[in-house]
Design a protein around this motif. Sequence first.
Motif, PDB file in Angstrom:
ATOM      1  N   GLY A 217      35.851  -1.576  55.263  1.00 56.48           N
ATOM      2  CA  GLY A 217      34.862  -2.648  54.853  1.00 56.48           C
ATOM      3  C   GLY A 217      35.643  -3.411  53.753  1.00 56.48           C
ATOM      4  N   TRP A 218      34.871  -4.394  53.743  1.00 56.74           N
ATOM      5  CA  TRP A 218      35.234  -5.439  52.494  1.00 56.74           C
ATOM      6  C   TRP A 218      34.699  -4.964  51.057  1.00 56.74           C
ATOM      7  CZ3 TRP A 218      38.591  -9.450  53.089  1.00 56.74           C
ATOM      8  CH2 TRP A 218      38.831 -10.114  51.984  1.00 56.74           C
ATOM      9  N   PHE A 219      33.699  -4.016  51.154  1.00 58.39           N
ATOM     10  CA  PHE A 219      33.145  -3.784  49.871  1.00 58.39           C
ATOM     11  C   PHE A 219      32.701  -2.522  49.913  1.00 58.39           C
ATOM     12  CE2 PHE A 219      29.069  -3.468  47.689  1.00 58.39           C
ATOM     13  CZ  PHE A 219      29.258  -3.790  46.358  1.00 58.39           C
ATOM     14  N   ASP A 220      32.714  -1.455  48.956  1.00 57.18           N
ATOM     15  CA  ASP A 220      31.827  -0.223  48.870  1.00 57.18           C
ATOM     16  C   ASP A 220      31.517   0.002  47.519  1.00 57.18           C
ATOM     17  OD1 ASP A 220      34.177   0.545  47.158  1.00 57.18           O
ATOM     18  OD2 ASP A 220      35.365   1.373  48.845  1.00 57.18           O
ATOM     19  N   GLU A 221      31.096   1.027  47.191  1.00 55.85           N
ATOM     20  CA  GLU A 221      30.204   1.347  46.051  1.00 55.85           C
ATOM     21  C   GLU A 221      31.445   1.038  44.693  1.00 55.85           C
ATOM     22  OE1 GLU A 221      28.350   4.930  46.093  1.00 55.85           O
ATOM     23  OE2 GLU A 221      26.638   4.392  47.554  1.00 55.85           O
ATOM     24  N   ASP A 222      32.492   1.410  44.871  1.00 51.29           N
ATOM     25  CA  ASP A 222      33.332   1.662  43.730  1.00 51.29           C
ATOM     26  C   ASP A 222      34.263   0.336  43.692  1.00 51.29           C
ATOM     27  OD1 ASP A 222      32.079   4.149  42.888  1.00 51.29           O
ATOM     28  OD2 ASP A 222      33.323   5.126  44.178  1.00 51.29           O
ATOM     29  N   HIS A 223      34.757  -0.091  45.056  1.00 51.15           N
ATOM     30  CA  HIS A 223      35.846  -1.311  44.906  1.00 51.15           C
ATOM     31  C   HIS A 223      35.158  -2.435  45.679  1.00 51.15           C
ATOM     32  CE1 HIS A 223      37.906   2.679  44.292  1.00 51.15           C
ATOM     33  NE2 HIS A 223      38.861   1.840  43.822  1.00 51.15           N
ATOM     34  N   VAL A 224      35.777  -3.505  45.327  1.00 51.56           N
ATOM     35  CA  VAL A 224      35.609  -4.843  46.019  1.00 51.56           C
ATOM     36  C   VAL A 224      37.124  -5.267  46.518  1.00 51.56           C
ATOM     37  CG1 VAL A 224      35.082  -7.133  45.756  1.00 51.56           C
ATOM     38  CG2 VAL A 224      33.754  -5.454  44.556  1.00 51.56           C
ATOM     39  N   ARG A 225      36.920  -5.636  47.754  1.00 50.00           N
ATOM     40  CA  ARG A 225      38.226  -5.676  48.555  1.00 50.00           C
ATOM     41  C   ARG A 225      38.430  -7.453  48.389  1.00 50.00           C
ATOM     42  NH1 ARG A 225      41.092  -3.607  53.894  1.00 50.00           N
ATOM     43  NH2 ARG A 225      41.880  -1.940  52.284  1.00 50.00           N
ATOM     44  N   VAL A 226      39.550  -7.619  47.734  1.00 54.69           N
ATOM     45  CA  VAL A 226      39.862  -9.415  47.730  1.00 54.69           C
ATOM     46  C   VAL A 226      41.086  -9.510  48.761  1.00 54.69           C
ATOM     47  CG1 VAL A 226      38.852  -9.589  45.482  1.00 54.69           C
ATOM     48  CG2 VAL A 226      41.044  -8.977  45.648  1.00 54.69           C
ATOM     49  N   ALA A 227      41.424 -10.798  48.828  1.00 54.95           N
ATOM     50  CA  ALA A 227      42.446 -11.081  49.819  1.00 54.95           C
ATOM     51  C   ALA A 227      43.308 -12.560  49.260  1.00 54.95           C
ATOM     52  CB  ALA A 227      42.176 -11.326  51.145  1.00 54.95           C
ATOM     53  N   GLU A 228      44.669 -12.263  49.307  1.00 58.33           N
ATOM     54  CA  GLU A 228      45.431 -13.096  49.062  1.00 58.33           C
ATOM     55  C   GLU A 228      45.833 -13.629  50.417  1.00 58.33           C
ATOM     56  OE1 GLU A 228      48.422 -12.706  45.321  1.00 58.33           O
ATOM     57  OE2 GLU A 228      48.043 -10.652  46.078  1.00 58.33           O
ATOM     58  N   TYR A 229      45.797 -14.900  50.460  1.00 55.44           N
ATOM     59  CA  TYR A 229      46.153 -15.600  51.857  1.00 55.44           C
ATOM     60  C   TYR A 229      46.946 -16.743  51.652  1.00 55.44           C
ATOM     61  CZ  TYR A 229      45.077 -18.496  55.980  1.00 55.44           C
ATOM     62  OH  TYR A 229      45.081 -19.105  57.185  1.00 55.44           O
TER      63      TYR A 229
END
Length: 733
Positions: A217-229
Amino acid sequence: MARQAVDSEKFQKVLKRAQERFKRCEAWESYARRLFMDDMRFANADADNKYQWPTRMWNDRQRDERPALTINKTRQHNLNIINDAKMNKPGIKYRAAGNGATAEAARIWDGIARHIEYQSNAPAHYDYATTFQVEAGIGYLRVNTDYVDENSFDQEIYITSVADPLTVYLDPDARAPAKEDMRFAFIFEDMPKEVFDQKYPQYKQYAGREILVGEKGWFDEDHVRVAEYFEAEDIDDELLMFTGPDGQPMTLMASDLRKVDSKSEIFDDPMTRKRPVSRRVIHYHFIVGNHVVEEEEKIWVGKTIPIIPVIGEETIIEGRMDRKGHTRALKDPQRMYNYWASAAVEYGALQSKTPWIVGVESVEGFEEYWATANRQNHAYLPYRSVGDDGKPLTPPARIEPPVPSPVALKGMEVANVEMQMVSGQYENQLGMQGNERTGRAIAERQRQGDRATYHFIDNLAIAIRQIGKIILDLVPKVYDTDRVIAILAENNESLEVKLDPQLQQAHMLELNENNEVIGRLLNPAIGTYEVMSDVGPGYATRREEAFNALTLILTQNPALTSIIGDIMFRAGDFPMAEEAAERLKRMVPPQALGQGPSQNEQMLGAQLQQMQQALQATMDELAKEKGKSQARLEKREVEVYDAITKRLDILLKNAGLTQPQTALVADEAVRESQDVPISDTYEGHEDQMPGRQMALPLEDHEIPEGGQRAPDGHVYAPHPQMPGVMARVTKEI
């Protein structure tokens, strides 16, 4: 407001394209990614994680308290390739290919690439990507630019690796060896929530709004997933060819010319050649949730997306893509080995460890001895030989020791051989002694193992060659102002080069009054270069090999020490080697250093010296002959004078001439003496002198018709055969 609306619409289109493309990537790579994780776990299995055992079988053995060993031979097979790549790491090499490029400029480009690799710690990143390539099928490298420091506007080029290959998605339609033809790519990053909140506080509300939903998933409690496109856009343009200020042909994009002079006469010049082209522009986007971060929006300066895959093996079978490393083929033989190793241990463990079988009556009263017989070395072990009834008792008997399971040992042997067969790496490649004894046989066996796994090294070389192309593209754009950079020579010697975009040639040397190099200049925008990847031992290894080879040569031919002795010491890696090399270099003849005359010039010089010696000998001989000739000449003159004087004396006594006639005869004699040719070879003997009559002037009554006496006393008359010519008339006596 209108501008914001336009930007919002543009970013929404970017998000939509990104979402559609990500779904394609995920569908294309799902099978390969699942096996990537399985291969990665298998390659790094150990006694604790048990990754090489199927989960169900491991659970069954745990429940039954049966051994389940992990003897990870796969890791050693993989490390053999990985460490070989570290020892023979490909390097970036450039070759001049025209348009003003020179061999010396190409060597400076080599130094620039080494400098970029050094400041990026690129060898460590190459090793990191190679590890993923060999163990699981693919690793990734990338090229970035960043400012030198917080106080400068100058930028540098850096090479890095991607920590987790599963965070990268590439264009499924890319087919080039290094995927340089990709039109889009994603790099995801799981950023700790605290870091994300601190770096992008204005985008906290977008975190967790999943647009690009992947395996995680894009988001969990401890991390945020970002993307370079990254995405490529092809823009129609026009290529112009025209005559430059120096009279040479120049090419330029019409869009670039319009930025400088939109009304340039070049556009309307009938001599300007034009053709339509498609120019690629790389856009960079930074996506958080369902939002494109506008502040991070930019145009990448290069013409290709700066992500480089390091692929092990890639296959497409029936429309399904798979990537694999060296681990995949070793899985089944490794499982066999683990199973038979566990079976051998289990077989031995189930056998009795009791060394004696005794009857109770036989050891009655001696139980203390027999109870400690397996722990203490007793001098003897007593027992009862006769029972209470007087009958003989059976003596204690030692049982056979435990024996290994033949089938398990044979199974381990077969599994080990099969691992060698599928890997192409045999025991001598893994450090064990083989049957080879001669150096040639050992080298040939080593080459067999290298050939079996060479595709990993070759694919790494393809990736590094692509990095070289990206550097070649970026340097003129990043180093676009006058600046001095430090480059590295092949021997890691640091040199300074001034980059001058205004230089009219690719490369130039600055010399002092003694013609010594004091500076190097390079215009990175001039010249065309080809990029090669040199696979082989590192410089330190080649330096050691050179030292050993030169030592052997000089041992066999010591006379060459004055010619190449300094080179041998310069290749040595020990204290004072450089000082010894400098001293020996002073003894090297200038011709060997290319500073004296060439061999042809030496031959011509020797011939000239011989000719000079021959000429000097001839001149000495001529001087001697000239002295002899001068002596003979003087002797001849004396003899001629003496002969004329004697003849004149006789004539004056016997002719009975008048006084005027006597004066004329004397003058005539003097003139004749001056006209007599004297040969330097005539010895001057009187009897050898040619006879000659004395000519006397005519008396008045002897003057012929038409003749007349001139003031010199002689008579002149018309020449009988040459009309208009007066001839002197004399009489001979």
